[in-house]
Design an enzyme around this catalytic site. Structure first.
Site, mmCIF file in Angstrom:
data_model
loop_
_atom_site.group_PDB
_atom_site.id
_atom_site.type_symbol
_atom_site.label_atom_id
_atom_site.label_comp_id
_atom_site.label_asym_id
_atom_site.label_seq_id
_atom_site.Cartn_x
_atom_site.Cartn_y
_atom_site.Cartn_z
ATOM 1 N N THR A 120 5.856 -4.177 4.362
ATOM 2 C CA THR A 120 4.398 -4.286 4.307
ATOM 3 C C THR A 120 3.816 -3.222 5.220
ATOM 4 O O THR A 120 4.231 -3.066 6.370
ATOM 5 C CB THR A 120 3.929 -5.691 4.726
ATOM 6 N N GLU A 122 0.486 -1.536 7.142
ATOM 7 C CA GLU A 122 -0.830 -1.858 7.714
ATOM 8 C C GLU A 122 -1.648 -0.577 7.664
ATOM 9 O O GLU A 122 -1.633 0.221 8.584
ATOM 10 C CB GLU A 122 -0.666 -2.345 9.148
#
Length: 178
Positions: A120, A122
């Site tokens: 993931t 950011e």
């Protein structure tokens, strides 16, 4: 010590590193290029609370791209699924991405030995910029570990990011006790 391209290939051959899909042309001198997956997400609420589950909304990046805007946190995901069983992976943004004003991680650039998933991202930016699914977004660098490992990430009972996914995952800070 950082693994060289030859050492990364050896680690792939013996199963210590898994990269799916693997493309030999993405292997650098001492890193492996990863790409932006087709999913982004943003938080539903404007104010986030570290003690509560902050839900996200996923959306697919169109083929003609999506414009990121400053002052907004986007969660992205790598196209590549990875496993690292004997080294510590670090994810860094590509310099070409940084030169567009895009940061791909605020704090979570280091993985753990035993991390098995997509990454993931950011994502934030300093200037509006259009991004595309499949664009090179970062590079994985692998560091040697000194000593035996007692607690692999994928075997930890309290690991919060073990479920395999092709979409970005929201913060699980709310699962911590504080």
């Amino acid at each position: 010590m950082i693994l060289s391209d030859i050492k990364i290939l050896e680690a792939i051959d013996n199963g210590e590193i898994v990269i799916e899909p693997f493309d030999r042309s993405c292997l650098g001198t001492n890193s492996y290029d990863v790409h932006l997956g087709k999913w982004l997400a943003h938080y539903k609420d404007h104010i986030l609370d570290a003690k509560k589950h902050n839900e996200i909304e996923h959306f697919e990046i169109p083929e003609d791209g999506f414009v990121l805007h400053p002052n907004t946190l986007y969660l992205g995901v790598t196209h590549e699924y990875t496993e690292t069983h004997a080294t510590v992976p670090f994810l860094e943004g590509k310099s070409s991405v940084g030169r567009l004003g895009i940061d791909i991680h605020a704090t979570a650039g280091k993985g753990d030995v035993g991390f098995c998933n997509t990454w993931t991202l950011e994502i934030s930016c300093t200037h509006p910029v259009r991004v595309y699914p499949g664009m090179p977004i970062g590079q994985l660098i692998y560091f040697m570990v000194d000593g035996d490992i007692e607690n692999y990430y994928n075997k930890k009972a309290n690991a919060k990011y073990n479920t395999r996914t092709i979409k970005p995952v929201e913060s699980m800070m709310w699962k911590n006790k504080f």
